[in-house]
Design a protein around this motif. Structure first.
Motif, PDB file in Angstrom:
ATOM      1  N   PHE A 184       0.673  -1.170  -0.086  1.00 42.88           N
ATOM      2  CA  PHE A 184      -0.152   0.158  -0.026  1.00 42.88           C
ATOM      3  C   PHE A 184       0.852   1.065   0.040  1.00 42.88           C
ATOM      4  O   PHE A 184       1.928   1.622   0.840  1.00 42.88           O
ATOM      5  N   HIS A 185       0.625   2.215  -0.733  1.00 46.41           N
ATOM      6  CA  HIS A 185       1.435   3.396  -0.971  1.00 46.41           C
ATOM      7  C   HIS A 185       0.625   4.556  -0.544  1.00 46.41           C
ATOM      8  O   HIS A 185      -0.623   4.594  -0.798  1.00 46.41           O
ATOM      9  N   MET A 186       1.090   5.523   0.240  1.00 53.27           N
ATOM     10  CA  MET A 186       0.410   6.716   0.705  1.00 53.27           C
ATOM     11  C   MET A 186       1.289   7.804   0.697  1.00 53.27           C
ATOM     12  O   MET A 186       2.425   7.630   1.048  1.00 53.27           O
ATOM     13  N   PHE A 187       0.815   8.948   0.403  1.00 57.19           N
ATOM     14  CA  PHE A 187       1.628  10.140   0.145  1.00 57.19           C
ATOM     15  C   PHE A 187       1.193  11.253   1.079  1.00 57.19           C
ATOM     16  O   PHE A 187      -0.024  11.438   0.923  1.00 57.19           O
ATOM     17  N   TRP A 188       2.215  11.824   1.729  1.00 60.04           N
ATOM     18  CA  TRP A 188       1.571  12.849   2.830  1.00 60.04           C
ATOM     19  C   TRP A 188       2.883  13.990   2.711  1.00 60.04           C
ATOM     20  O   TRP A 188       3.721  13.942   2.522  1.00 60.04           O
ATOM     21  N   ALA A 189       2.245  15.119   2.923  1.00 59.60           N
ATOM     22  CA  ALA A 189       3.045  16.437   2.591  1.00 59.60           C
ATOM     23  C   ALA A 189       2.457  17.294   4.015  1.00 59.60           C
ATOM     24  O   ALA A 189       1.492  17.313   4.410  1.00 59.60           O
ATOM     25  N   GLY A 190       3.739  17.755   4.556  1.00 63.05           N
ATOM     26  CA  GLY A 190       3.577  18.491   5.680  1.00 63.05           C
ATOM     27  C   GLY A 190       3.565  17.760   6.944  1.00 63.05           C
ATOM     28  O   GLY A 190       3.960  16.658   7.133  1.00 63.05           O
ATOM     29  N   PRO A 191       3.268  18.490   8.240  1.00 64.32           N
ATOM     30  CA  PRO A 191       3.460  17.817   9.438  1.00 64.32           C
ATOM     31  C   PRO A 191       2.661  16.382   9.670  1.00 64.32           C
ATOM     32  O   PRO A 191       1.423  16.582   9.005  1.00 64.32           O
ATOM     33  N   PHE A 192       2.938  15.652  10.139  1.00 69.26           N
ATOM     34  CA  PHE A 192       2.030  14.183  10.395  1.00 69.26           C
ATOM     35  C   PHE A 192       1.082  14.479  11.495  1.00 69.26           C
ATOM     36  O   PHE A 192       1.134  15.198  12.711  1.00 69.26           O
ATOM     37  N   THR A 193      -0.127  14.119  11.049  1.00 64.49           N
ATOM     38  CA  THR A 193      -1.260  14.584  11.806  1.00 64.49           C
ATOM     39  C   THR A 193      -1.974  13.314  12.137  1.00 64.49           C
ATOM     40  O   THR A 193      -1.640  12.190  12.063  1.00 64.49           O
ATOM     41  N   SER A 209       9.384  22.571  -3.634  1.00 61.95           N
ATOM     42  CA  SER A 209      10.874  22.451  -2.929  1.00 61.95           C
ATOM     43  C   SER A 209      11.678  21.341  -3.184  1.00 61.95           C
ATOM     44  O   SER A 209      11.299  20.243  -3.669  1.00 61.95           O
ATOM     45  N   VAL A 210      13.120  21.432  -3.100  1.00 64.42           N
ATOM     46  CA  VAL A 210      14.154  20.513  -3.305  1.00 64.42           C
ATOM     47  C   VAL A 210      14.675  20.014  -1.998  1.00 64.42           C
ATOM     48  O   VAL A 210      15.015  20.649  -1.393  1.00 64.42           O
ATOM     49  N   PRO A 211      14.616  18.789  -1.794  1.00 62.52           N
ATOM     50  CA  PRO A 211      14.967  18.105  -0.486  1.00 62.52           C
ATOM     51  C   PRO A 211      16.661  18.439  -0.183  1.00 62.52           C
ATOM     52  O   PRO A 211      17.355  18.493  -1.228  1.00 62.52           O
ATOM     53  N   ASN A 251       6.934  13.972   2.007  1.00 62.38           N
ATOM     54  CA  ASN A 251       7.344  15.039   1.444  1.00 62.38           C
ATOM     55  C   ASN A 251       7.359  16.005   2.416  1.00 62.38           C
ATOM     56  O   ASN A 251       6.427  16.765   2.899  1.00 62.38           O
ATOM     57  N   PRO A 252       8.722  16.380   2.995  1.00 60.50           N
ATOM     58  CA  PRO A 252       8.521  17.231   4.121  1.00 60.50           C
ATOM     59  C   PRO A 252       8.558  18.524   3.935  1.00 60.50           C
ATOM     60  O   PRO A 252       8.178  19.183   5.122  1.00 60.50           O
ATOM     61  N   GLY A 253       8.891  19.171   2.704  1.00 58.75           N
ATOM     62  CA  GLY A 253       8.656  20.629   2.667  1.00 58.75           C
ATOM     63  C   GLY A 253       7.514  20.826   1.818  1.00 58.75           C
ATOM     64  O   GLY A 253       6.599  20.192   1.396  1.00 58.75           O
ATOM     65  N   TRP A 313      10.122  11.286   0.008  1.00 55.29           N
ATOM     66  CA  TRP A 313       9.581  11.336  -1.492  1.00 55.29           C
ATOM     67  C   TRP A 313      10.661  12.481  -2.082  1.00 55.29           C
ATOM     68  O   TRP A 313      10.831  13.639  -1.289  1.00 55.29           O
ATOM     69  N   ASN A 314      11.384  12.029  -3.071  1.00 58.44           N
ATOM     70  CA  ASN A 314      12.106  13.255  -3.777  1.00 58.44           C
ATOM     71  C   ASN A 314      11.777  13.198  -5.449  1.00 58.44           C
ATOM     72  O   ASN A 314      12.009  12.055  -5.882  1.00 58.44           O
ATOM     73  N   THR A 315      10.885  14.337  -5.656  1.00 54.94           N
ATOM     74  CA  THR A 315      10.398  14.593  -6.970  1.00 54.94           C
ATOM     75  C   THR A 315      11.142  14.146  -8.035  1.00 54.94           C
ATOM     76  O   THR A 315      10.888  13.393  -8.991  1.00 54.94           O
ATOM     77  N   THR A 316      12.383  14.690  -8.240  1.00 54.02           N
ATOM     78  CA  THR A 316      13.413  14.583  -9.210  1.00 54.02           C
ATOM     79  C   THR A 316      13.885  13.099  -9.338  1.00 54.02           C
ATOM     80  O   THR A 316      13.926  12.533 -10.404  1.00 54.02           O
ATOM     81  N   GLU A 317      14.223  12.678  -7.896  1.00 59.24           N
ATOM     82  CA  GLU A 317      14.610  11.105  -8.119  1.00 59.24           C
ATOM     83  C   GLU A 317      13.399  10.192  -8.682  1.00 59.24           C
ATOM     84  O   GLU A 317      13.695   9.127  -9.475  1.00 59.24           O
TER      85      GLU A 317
END
Length: 722
Positions: A327-336, A379-381, A373-375, A416-420
């Motif tokens: 199972f894949h899940m994508f999350w951006a921002g602080p973990f809630t 943005s670029v990590p 995705n931390p930022g 998550w690194n968009t470029t990679e």
């Protein structure tokens, strides 16, 4: 005789509606002007031994004079232009090799297709040969196939497939099944464990053709009836089954029979089979297809060897390496609490092995990959992004429990690194950098400015203006990290996730879930169905990719990425629907009914009101007082039982448990709980006390947490072992 003024010369009407004229000349004046009929008959003589006449009605051009000179000229011009366009359309349709109607540029969306017909046929044949089409639905004739392809994922038919096709539809093209036979299961609870439903049989497969017969909204099927079939066929009614009529056609879960595999039958030509012969067979490979304007056709498609098809009984290990259960899940921002709930529902429902330390059971354990995705999305990590991510997860009370060693082989956090990720897609890695932007959603392009344009000069870096500017910068749409309210919605992260789901499934395989998803049952038989799928966009015949399954490195994935690249990398679900429809590939991405993964959606949009389901997205978090007794009385067992998941559609800013808004997982995770309780909002909720009536969201959260604490078993009666 008194004189009449000019104002009294007009006609007057009597009470009976008839006109009354002052003079006879006034009465005759309308008759002096010739009145022309709008239509006049034209007699056409038909040739033949016995000539016949045909009366046709055409527009009388002299009748335009009744509209006045200016209006008559305008109408005549419009008629001439329409006649010219109609003649041009007929010429394009029947007088050229393309043979297609011209499409005005201002009508609807422009075409998206960049693949020729022979490449589309290659994609179909590759997917069928790889076992990715376990469906009895016919193949579109527009592909121009001249033979019936062999299908290793379907059992043999008792009758020739061509004869069955003629009975169903004279223009249908079936596939020739030569796979193992199917044994449909009657799943019920065992006598010594009647309180809980049984786990699905390892290696079982869902027949989604049968599911579609009972759940397809376009065929006027109701969500409540669909859920009854789903829970009955899977044995989720656990001893509470009521006597009904014949329910044999409700069995939708099967096992593949052991034994020798039938040999494939040599492909049979169908060009000489009468109505199955299509004009596309003799036409060029681009005939009948509407190409994207300004884009060249893709070069001939070169595909890898098809994936070997193996039944579950022939595998050396419980897991098939070609079809990973991730199972894949994508999350951006602080973990809630939103991804927190998704992970808890995964542990509560899936066969993760938490109830037994023995890893040698004959079952394939699924995994959950949480992509962070931390930022901001654009943005670029930095080089230490991975280390920073885990440090932040350890300090976050909602995320830290899942770093416990007991969940090491079950839940994995990945950066998550968009470029990679884009460089990891062979279809994109050499060309995606030439695009102006990566943020395109349904044709709406968002351009991200360069980083230097937001830089603050040293002279103003210490001023109040600079601090306010930086505060505004972090809250603008470009620099947002997560959606904190309905007014500050992180649109860029949503667009990025539309692309991320296709990348993750194409690179690694598995199933993608939106972060606002709660899993409600074991997905064993879903993993067994090897075809790609998403689900229906409510009442519309479009896809919702909140749940998406693509096979790793598939031909369908190649088509989607190459097509999206030529359409500015637009992965919005509605745009993806256009990609597949225009290429006649919708059958390869099965559009399952939303009742399976989003059972409240139709009712939320005020459909099926004659037999409704009472819950809507808003009521999930704020259950009305009139219905507030149901969540506590029914509990998890009464929440859309039969559906595989529940999608609550955003509401990122609504807490699941307002009065206990912290991870309540027991003494093992007490440090995170104390840290969460130190928040001012949580302190205020503690002073107010617990609510008397609990919402549905609260009941589900506290149910999952009690399982982790070891106070109750999971939905299948299994207790967690630490």
């Amino acid at each position: 005789m008194p004189s009449h003024s000019p104002q009294k010369l007009h006609s007057r009407r009597l009470s009976n509606g008839l006109p009354q004229y002052s003079f006879a000349a006034q009465e005759k004046r309308p008759r002096q002007q010739p009145a022309f009929s709008w239509l006049v008959p034209v007699i056409i003589t038909l040739p033949g031994r016995q000539p016949r006449t045909l009366k046709c009605w055409v527009i009388n051009p002299f009748a335009l004079a009744r509209c006045g000179r200016k209006r008559a000229c305008l109408l005549m011009t419009c008629l001439v232009l329409f006649a010219l366009y109609f003649t041009f359309a007929l010429t394009q349709r029947f007088g050229t090799k393309e043979k297609r109607w011209p499409r005005p540029p201002f009508v609807g969306h422009p075409p998206t297709l960049v693949f020729r017909r022979d490449d589309l046929a290659k994609i179909w044949l590759w997917e069928i040969a790889s076992g990715h089409y376990p469906s009895r639905q016919p193949i579109p004739l527009e592909l121009g196939l001249k033979f019936i392809p062999d299908n290793p994922s379907l059992p043999p038919r008792k009758r020739p497939p061509l004869a069955i096709a003629y009975e169903a539809s004279p223009n249908s093209l079936p596939t020739n099944g030569f796979g193992p036979k199917r044994i449909y299961l009657d799943i019920q609870s065992e006598y010594d464990n009647i309180a809980y439903p049984p786990r699905p049989v390892s290696g079982s497969i869902a027949d989604f053709d049968i599911v579609m017969e009972h759940c397809d909204f376009s065929q006027r099927k109701f969500v409540r009836d669909c859920l009854e079939v789903l829970r009955n066929g899977a044995g989720l009614d656990n001893g509470k089954r009521l006597r009904r009529g014949n329910m044999d056609d409700w069995k939708y879960i099967f096992l593949e029979a052991n034994g020798t595999k039938p040999a494939p039958i040599a492909p049979r030509e169908i060009v000489s089979e009468g109505s199955l012969t299509s004009s596309y067979f003799e036409s060029p490979d681009s005939s009948g297809l509407t190409k994207k304007p300004g884009a060249p056709w893709e070069p001939p498609l070169m595909l890898s060897t098809s994936v070997p098809v193996r039944s579950h009984s022939r595998l050396s290990t419980p897991c098939d390496a070609d079809y990973p259960r991730v199972f894949h899940m994508f999350w951006a921002g602080p973990f809630t609490d939103k991804p927190y709930m998704a992970l808890l529902s995964f542990l509560y429902t899936q066969n993760c092995g938490l109830h037994d330390h023995d890893s040698h059971e004959h079952a394939c354990r699924p995994q959950f990959w949480m992509w962070i995705n931390p930022g901001p999305a654009a943005s670029v990590p930095n080089p230490s992004a991975t280390e920073d991510m885990f440090n932040e997860l350890k300090s976050n009370p909602w995320a830290s429990p899942f770093l416990h060693p007991r969940f090491k082989n079950v839940i994995r956090f990945k950066l998550w690194n968009t470029t990679e990720q884009l460089d990891g897609i062979p279809e994109l890695k050499d060309e995606w950098r030439s695009l102006e932007t990566l943020f395109n959603s349904g044709g709406r392009v968002i351009n991200v400015p360069n980083k230097d344009s937001h830089a603050v000069s040293p002279k103003e870096s210490d001023t109040e203006t600079a601090r306010l500017s930086m505060r505004h910068e972090h809250d603008d749409p470009i620099h947002r990290t997560g959606s904190k309210s309905s007014a500050s919605y992180d649109r860029l992260s949503v667009i990025l996730s539309d692309m991320a789901r296709f990348i993750l499934c194409h690179r690694f395989g598995g199933i993608y879930l939106d972060a606002d998803t709660i899993i409600l049952r074991d997905w064993e038989e879903v993993w067994g169905w090897k075809g790609a799928f998403a689900y229906r966009w409510s009442r519309l015949e479009r896809y919702n990719t909140a749940v998406l399954h693509l096979n790793k490195g598939s031909a369908l994935g190649t088509f989607l990425f190459r097509t999206a690249l030529k359409n500015d990398l637009d992965f919005h679900p509605i745009t993806v629907s256009r990609y597949l429809k225009e290429a006649y590939l919708e059958g390869l991405l099965l559009r399952l009914p939303d009742a399976l993964f989003d059972p409240a959606w139709l009712n939320t949009e005020y459909l099926q009101r004659d037999r409704p389901l009472s819950l809507t997205f808003q009521k999930f978090f704020d259950t009305p007082m009139a219905n507030s007794a149901a969540p506590q009385a029914l509990g998890f067992d009464g929440f859309f039982k039969g559906a595989y998941s529940y999608h609550f559609h955003n509401f990122w800013w609504k807490p699941f448990d307002p009065s206990r808004n912290w991870p309540d997982l027991g003494p093992r995770f007490e440090a995170g709980e104390l840290k969460a309780k130190s928040s001012p909002k949580v302190k205020a909720s503690l002073e107010e006390g617990d609510r008397r009536d609990l919402d549905w969201s609260t009941v589900l959260k506290r149910t999952f947490e009690s399982y982790i604490r070891g106070e109750r078993p999971n939905m299948y009666g299994e207790w967690i072992k630490w």
